[in-house]
Design an enzyme around this catalytic site. Structure first.
Site, short mmCIF file in Angstrom:
data_model
loop_
_atom_site.label_atom_id
_atom_site.label_comp_id
_atom_site.label_asym_id
_atom_site.label_seq_id
_atom_site.Cartn_x
_atom_site.Cartn_y
_atom_site.Cartn_z
N GLU A 100 0.73 -1.05 -0.20
CA GLU A 100 -0.08 0.19 0.04
C GLU A 100 0.96 1.21 0.20
O GLU A 100 1.90 1.24 0.56
CB GLU A 100 -0.97 -0.03 1.20
CG GLU A 100 -1.90 -1.10 1.21
CD GLU A 100 -2.51 -1.17 2.99
OE1 GLU A 100 -2.31 -0.26 3.63
OE2 GLU A 100 -3.05 -2.17 3.10
N CYS A 119 3.08 8.54 1.53
CA CYS A 119 3.69 7.41 2.56
C CYS A 119 3.73 6.12 1.63
O CYS A 119 2.90 5.47 1.10
CB CYS A 119 2.57 7.42 3.32
SG CYS A 119 2.79 5.96 4.59
N CYS A 126 5.68 -7.31 7.57
CA CYS A 126 6.82 -6.96 8.55
C CYS A 126 6.91 -8.16 9.68
O CYS A 126 5.93 -8.63 10.10
CB CYS A 126 6.26 -5.57 9.19
SG CYS A 126 7.57 -5.04 10.53
N CYS A 130 4.43 -5.74 15.96
CA CYS A 130 3.83 -4.96 16.83
C CYS A 130 2.32 -5.30 16.88
O CYS A 130 1.92 -5.31 15.68
CB CYS A 130 4.09 -3.53 16.53
SG CYS A 130 5.66 -2.97 16.28
N CYS A 133 -0.54 -3.03 15.13
CA CYS A 133 -0.32 -3.01 13.92
C CYS A 133 -0.89 -3.85 12.86
O CYS A 133 -0.44 -4.85 13.03
CB CYS A 133 1.01 -2.62 13.40
SG CYS A 133 1.66 -2.31 11.71
N CYS A 359 -0.97 1.61 8.47
CA CYS A 359 -0.29 0.60 8.30
C CYS A 359 -1.10 -0.86 7.94
O CYS A 359 -1.50 -1.63 8.61
CB CYS A 359 0.43 0.34 9.53
SG CYS A 359 2.26 -0.08 9.44
N1 SAH Z 1 8.09 -0.07 10.55
C1 SAH Z 1 8.19 1.42 10.80
C2 SAH Z 1 7.55 2.10 9.63
C3 SAH Z 1 6.26 1.78 9.16
S1 SAH Z 1 4.81 1.72 10.44
C4 SAH Z 1 7.77 1.73 12.16
O1 SAH Z 1 7.38 1.10 12.93
O2 SAH Z 1 8.23 2.79 12.41
C5 SAH Z 1 4.70 3.68 10.40
C6 SAH Z 1 4.10 4.25 11.69
O3 SAH Z 1 2.84 3.84 11.94
C7 SAH Z 1 4.87 3.71 13.14
O4 SAH Z 1 5.03 4.53 13.95
C8 SAH Z 1 3.88 2.71 13.63
O5 SAH Z 1 3.85 2.58 14.95
C9 SAH Z 1 2.41 3.48 13.25
N2 SAH Z 1 1.31 2.53 13.36
C10 SAH Z 1 1.36 1.33 12.96
N3 SAH Z 1 -0.09 0.73 13.31
C11 SAH Z 1 -0.72 1.99 13.80
C12 SAH Z 1 -1.99 1.98 14.09
N4 SAH Z 1 -3.17 0.95 14.18
N5 SAH Z 1 -2.43 3.29 14.51
C13 SAH Z 1 -1.60 4.33 14.61
N6 SAH Z 1 -0.24 4.44 14.16
C14 SAH Z 1 0.10 3.11 13.67
FE1 SF4 Z 2 6.34 -3.33 11.52
FE2 SF4 Z 2 3.72 -2.34 11.97
FE3 SF4 Z 2 5.71 -2.65 14.02
FE4 SF4 Z 2 6.09 -0.80 12.01
S1 SF4 Z 2 4.44 -0.46 13.43
S2 SF4 Z 2 7.63 -2.33 12.87
S3 SF4 Z 2 5.45 -1.87 10.08
S4 SF4 Z 2 4.71 -4.12 12.81
#
Ligand code: SAH
Ligand code: SF4
Length: 380
Positions: A100, A119, A126, A130, A133, A359
């Site tokens: 995406e 973006c 990934c 997390c 996410c 994400c």
């Molecule tokens: N993997 C990298 C970059 C991609 S995620 C990282 O984690 O930084 C980009 C941002 O989106 C990160 O700060 C992540 O924590 C945030 N993010 C992921 N899932 C989210 C959600 N459900 N609500 C808000 N922010 C989210």
């Molecule tokens: Fe991976 Fe999502 Fe964690 Fe970023 S926020 S490191 S994309 S699992």
């Protein structure tokens, strides 16, 4: 009959080294200026294929189409919302993986220029995992190639915006855009290809996006941050912190077990010291989990005294988790504690929520469903 091995895909024009393109052109007896002409033409917003490079001889256009791929991605969906200020695309890769990218426009106001942010994804899926996410919940599929990364930017540079109205073009009308690696994937777990993609994006013969307009967001891959200091000193760094202590961060950002907060922030401080660029500490606010005033105070203590700032993001809830975002009053209170401790703080605009801009969420929703063959413009 023996089965022939599958042919390797053609090189993508978005990632072919200029020297290789030059050698290919020279072998065809083309003059040296063609290299810049082909690269420039292929990166023009109006070009949808080699056939559109009308300043080239017809036979060369045909030969280019046989030797190179114009794009490594096929866009299956474009969803638009926010009065056409936000759009999200789902791209299908050569092997059927889906990724995406999102485009967000902030209109200019009070003398400020309008700003466009693209973006992009760095991996299909990934591995960091997390739990809040959608990409993390879906797991890791594979690394993206430099061409697949650049082609997401090129997607927004080219045609789909035309269908959204004449004022949509981020490049032609507004002059420049910012690029953030905040889509799917952990960019510093794919550092070689991401760094190469940034080099390609910087290249004046191609898109010529200045490094200062690019931000890499990481969950805290320390060796990757160290490499950024040495190799990408002009690129901005965002660190996804999300918790002020290791116990909670081990759960929210599991890579913390390998590189805990102290190690990540030490790398962040080195980045700030050497590059003199302000590091953004990203903090997703989750209701009743990491949003208490005491946690705000601890976060402020980590951010104070060096060139950092805190960016608060109310959680965009995912179907795979029971957590919800901190309500607006709680976000304001949290920001206040951080600000009063002398740390610059911003609250990220949650625009795009309607089209599942966080994400990997749309990807998760579409998993397993057949996609239409043409880009599908779906107004919100
Ligand atoms: N993997 C990298 C970059 C991609 S995620 C990282 O984690 O930084 C980009 C941002 O989106 C990160 O700060 C992540 O924590 C945030 N993010 C992921 N899932 C989210 C959600 N459900 N609500 C808000 N922010 C989210
Ligand atoms: Fe991976 Fe999502 Fe964690 Fe970023 S926020 S490191 S994309 S699992």
């Amino acid at each position: 009959m023996t089965e022939l091995p599958l042919a390797a895909p053609l090189p993508a024009i978005s990632e072919v080294p200029p020297s290789l393109l030059a050698a290919w052109l020279a072998a065809r007896g083309e003059p040296a200026f063609r290299t810049a002409q082909v690269l420039g033409g292929a990166h023009r917003p109006s070009a949808a294929g080699f056939a559109d490079l009308s300043d080239l001889p017809g036979s060369l256009r045909g030969a280019l189409a046989e030797a190179f791929r114009f794009s490594t991605i096929r866009t299956s969906h474009v969803l638009v919302t926010d009065d056409r200020l936000t759009a999200k695309a789902v791209h299908e890769l050569g092997d059927g993986q889906r990724i995406e990218s999102v485009l967000m426009r902030a209109p200019g106001s009070g003398g400020r220029r309008p700003r466009t942010t693209i973006c992009i994804s760095s991996q299909a899926g990934c591995a960091v995992g997390c739990p809040f996410c959608a990409t993390g919940q879906a797991g890791f599929a594979r690394q993206l190639t430099p061409g697949e990364i650049v082609d997401q930017v090129l997607h927004w540079h080219r045609s789909p915006w035309q269908a959204l109205g004449a004022d949509w073009s981020p490049t032609q009308r507004e002059g420049h855009y910012n690029i953030v690696f905040m889509g799917m994937g952990e960019p510093l777990a794919n550092a070689d290809r991401v760094f190469r993609a940034i080099e390609l994006l910087n290249d004046r013969r191609r898109l010529g996006v200045g490094a200062r307009h690019i931000t890499v967001s990481t969950s805290g891959v320390v060796p990757g941050i160290d490499r950024m200091v040495d190799e990408l000193a002009q690129v901005n760094l965002a660190i996804s912190l999300h918790a002020p202590d290791d116990e909670l961060r081990d759960r929210l950002v599991p890579i913390n077990r390998k590189w805990p907060i102290a190690a990540v922030l030490e790398a962040g401080r080195r980045f700030a010291r050497v590059t003199r660029r302000r590091v953004s500490l990203e903090y997703v606010l989750i209701d009743n989990l990491n949003d208490a005033p005491g946690q705000a105070a601890r976060l402020a203590a980590l951010a104070r005294g060096w060139l950092s700032h805190v960016n608060l993001i109310p959680l965009n809830p995912t179907p795979g988790s029971a957590w919800s975002g901190t309500p607006a009053a709680g976000v304001r209170a949290f920001a206040e504690v951080v600000r009063n401790a002398g740390v610059p703080v911003t609250v990220r605009d949650t625009r795009g929520r309607e089209i599942e801009a966080a994400c990997g969420q749309l990807h998760a929703q579409l998993a397993g469903r057949p996609l239409p063959s043409r880009p599908d413009l779906v107004p919100a």
